[in-house]
Motif scaffolding. Structure first.
Motif, mmCIF file in Angstrom:
data_model
loop_
_atom_site.group_PDB
_atom_site.id
_atom_site.type_symbol
_atom_site.label_atom_id
_atom_site.label_comp_id
_atom_site.label_asym_id
_atom_site.label_seq_id
_atom_site.Cartn_x
_atom_site.Cartn_y
_atom_site.Cartn_z
ATOM 1 N N ASP A 124 53.266 122.129 82.286
ATOM 2 C CA ASP A 124 52.062 122.247 82.699
ATOM 3 C C ASP A 124 50.861 122.808 81.558
ATOM 4 O O ASP A 124 49.564 122.411 81.715
ATOM 5 C CB ASP A 124 51.894 123.178 83.940
ATOM 6 N N LEU A 125 51.550 123.574 80.540
ATOM 7 C CA LEU A 125 50.502 124.179 79.716
ATOM 8 C C LEU A 125 51.615 124.430 78.447
ATOM 9 O O LEU A 125 52.794 124.690 78.444
ATOM 10 C CB LEU A 125 50.195 125.296 79.995
ATOM 11 N N ILE A 126 51.052 123.868 77.063
ATOM 12 C CA ILE A 126 51.606 124.128 75.856
ATOM 13 C C ILE A 126 51.120 125.498 75.457
ATOM 14 O O ILE A 126 49.966 125.824 75.411
ATOM 15 C CB ILE A 126 51.711 123.063 75.012
ATOM 16 N N CYS A 127 51.903 126.134 74.497
ATOM 17 C CA CYS A 127 51.491 127.340 73.897
ATOM 18 C C CYS A 127 52.070 127.342 72.446
ATOM 19 O O CYS A 127 53.117 126.794 72.064
ATOM 20 C CB CYS A 127 51.923 128.714 74.374
ATOM 21 N N THR A 128 51.440 128.117 71.529
ATOM 22 C CA THR A 128 52.155 128.211 70.168
ATOM 23 C C THR A 128 52.397 129.867 70.257
ATOM 24 O O THR A 128 51.753 130.761 71.068
ATOM 25 C CB THR A 128 51.313 127.974 69.061
ATOM 26 N N SER A 129 53.196 130.199 68.880
ATOM 27 C CA SER A 129 53.288 131.582 68.816
ATOM 28 C C SER A 129 51.895 132.489 68.655
ATOM 29 O O SER A 129 51.859 133.562 68.714
ATOM 30 C CB SER A 129 54.381 131.855 67.652
ATOM 31 N N GLY A 130 50.997 131.525 68.240
ATOM 32 C CA GLY A 130 49.684 132.298 67.914
ATOM 33 C C GLY A 130 48.736 132.403 69.243
ATOM 34 O O GLY A 130 47.926 133.275 69.104
ATOM 35 N N ALA A 297 52.123 113.602 77.977
ATOM 36 C CA ALA A 297 52.197 114.937 76.792
ATOM 37 C C ALA A 297 51.054 115.612 76.454
ATOM 38 O O ALA A 297 50.986 116.601 76.099
ATOM 39 C CB ALA A 297 53.049 114.381 75.692
ATOM 40 N N SER A 298 49.760 114.759 76.404
ATOM 41 C CA SER A 298 48.615 115.219 75.814
ATOM 42 C C SER A 298 48.093 116.186 76.772
ATOM 43 O O SER A 298 47.269 117.061 76.451
ATOM 44 C CB SER A 298 47.470 114.369 75.377
ATOM 45 N N ARG A 299 48.153 115.988 78.269
ATOM 46 C CA ARG A 299 47.366 116.860 79.225
ATOM 47 C C ARG A 299 47.630 118.223 78.811
ATOM 48 O O ARG A 299 46.616 118.947 78.834
ATOM 49 C CB ARG A 299 47.750 116.335 80.702
ATOM 50 N N PRO A 300 49.052 118.770 78.827
ATOM 51 C CA PRO A 300 49.180 120.193 78.577
ATOM 52 C C PRO A 300 48.712 120.799 77.102
ATOM 53 O O PRO A 300 48.574 121.844 77.062
ATOM 54 C CB PRO A 300 50.765 120.505 78.828
ATOM 55 N N ILE A 301 48.851 119.837 76.052
ATOM 56 C CA ILE A 301 48.243 120.193 74.777
ATOM 57 C C ILE A 301 46.870 120.493 74.961
ATOM 58 O O ILE A 301 46.126 121.347 74.236
ATOM 59 C CB ILE A 301 48.714 119.270 73.752
ATOM 60 N N VAL A 302 45.986 119.506 75.406
ATOM 61 C CA VAL A 302 44.569 119.643 75.548
ATOM 62 C C VAL A 302 44.192 120.881 76.353
ATOM 63 O O VAL A 302 43.522 121.593 75.934
ATOM 64 C CB VAL A 302 44.031 118.258 76.038
ATOM 65 N N ARG A 303 45.050 121.021 77.462
ATOM 66 C CA ARG A 303 44.741 122.223 78.107
ATOM 67 C C ARG A 303 44.861 123.601 77.175
ATOM 68 O O ARG A 303 43.995 124.478 77.137
ATOM 69 C CB ARG A 303 45.784 122.232 79.168
ATOM 70 N N MET A 304 46.112 123.586 76.302
ATOM 71 C CA MET A 304 45.972 124.770 75.616
ATOM 72 C C MET A 304 44.924 124.788 74.587
ATOM 73 O O MET A 304 44.484 126.055 74.330
ATOM 74 C CB MET A 304 47.516 124.528 74.662
ATOM 75 N N LEU A 305 44.391 123.798 73.983
ATOM 76 C CA LEU A 305 43.240 123.887 73.046
ATOM 77 C C LEU A 305 42.321 124.399 73.747
ATOM 78 O O LEU A 305 41.442 125.154 73.356
ATOM 79 C CB LEU A 305 43.191 122.631 72.152
#
Ligand code: 13P
Ligand code: SF4
Length: 315
Positions: A124-130, A297-305
């Motif tokens: 549902d959502l991607i994150c990075t360590s940042g 795959a783009s949906r949760p990355i765009v949500r993160m950004l």
């Protein structure tokens, strides 16, 4: 070809084919030197989204190049060594995560960017360590969460936020190999040097660290902290940027428990100058993903950004 001839050819091809080279901080020094942008995975994902160069050469690992392709699918995305993987990405497959989700239907899935496109498509959502801590804090407090695939980062975020996220059982084999005992010995012999560590390290290492953050956060800390010496508990590639930005400061690299060698990610170090040159010349290995996977795959990355922008983490 000699090293200099390779570098000249890379620069020539970059101009001739209008290639943008994105390099992660863990790449060998020579590749960082030749990259148009050097950054952590969050900054490089943004650069990949922004660039209008027709060809992106991603000097990093496979999941990072996939993220670039997902964010900018009309570009040709190349990775110098197609086998440059990541132990975290390998620990979790799309079908396994889907099964786990079915066992916990009331949970959403937040996945660390170090995962395959299939796993991202299940998230549902991607994150990075940042941005992980701030993104998790921005979710409703009663929201049940599965966090995949890094149990060290996940348990660190649980401790920081007071959440009780369900953790996938994956680790970064590079950071997880560090031991608190060795770091404590280094601290004793270098009492003036704070320990900076990546949150992929295990809980015992993080407990003896003075600053915990993503590669970018560590670099910022070193630049502004009132110390002259630092003990660095992360992948050795970052020392290049640390030394470049802080010629007056000293860095003591922590080694892994199996050997006294520097902490190198074998996957990151698969990319060499020769492979970079060949990949620019031959325009392969290319990252190819089907349109449906890119869309999911783009949906949760765009949500993160988007969330990261709203929270002021990135511009
Ligand atoms: P960053 O998100 O800090 O760039 O880390 C990526 C990574 O692979 C760390 O091991
Ligand atoms: Fe993956 Fe660890 Fe290598 Fe980063 S350092 S790419 S998390 S194996």
């Amino acid at each position: 070809m000699t090293e200099n001839e390779l570098k000249n050819e890379i620069l020539r091809l970059k101009k001739e084919k209008d290639i943008v080279i994105l390099g992660h901080y863990y790449q060998i020094d020579e590749i960082q030197e030749l990259s148009d942008y050097v950054g952590d995975s969050l900054a490089l994902a943004q650069e990949a989204q922004r660039t209008d160069a027709p060809i992106i050469v991603f000097c990093g690992v496979h999941f990072m190049a996939e993220t670039a392709k997902i964010l900018n699918p009309t570009r040709k995305v190349l990775l110098p060594d197609r086998n440059a993987s990541c132990s975290l990405a390998e620990s979790c497959s799309g079908p396994d995560l889907r099964k786990f989700k079915q066992q916990h239907p009331d949970h959403i899935v937040v996945s660390y960017v170090n995962c395959s496109a299939e796993v991202k498509a299940e998230s549902d959502l991607i994150c990075t360590s940042g941005n992980a801590e701030k993104l998790i804090n921005a979710l409703p407090v009663d929201q049940k969460i599965i966090f995949a695939p890094d149990k060290n980062l996940g348990s660190y975020i649980n401790r920081q936020t007071g959440r009780n996220m369900l953790l996938w059982d994956g680790v970064c084999t590079v950071h997880d190999a560090l031991e608190a005992e060795g770091i404590l010995k280094l601290k004793q012999s270098n009492p003036d040097a704070p320990v900076v560590a990546h949150p992929e390290c295990n809980a015992a290492v993080l407990a003896v660290s003075d600053f915990i953050g993503s590669t970018k956060a560590m670099l910022n800390y070193i630049q502004t902290a009132p110390y002259k010496r630092f003990i660095v508990a992360t992948e050795s590639g970052i020392l290049y940027e640390m030394r470049k930005n802080n010629p007056d400061k000293e860095f003591i690299a922590v080694s892994s428990k199996e050997s006294c060698a520097c902490l190198d990610c074998a996957y990151m170090k698969m990319n060499t100058l020769e492979k970079l040159y060949l990949c620019m010349r031959d325009e392969q290995p290319e990252i190819l993903l089907d349109a449906d996977l890119i869309e999911r795959a783009s949906r949760p990355i765009v949500r993160m950004l988007d969330m990261s922008k709203q929270l002021g983490i990135i511009k």
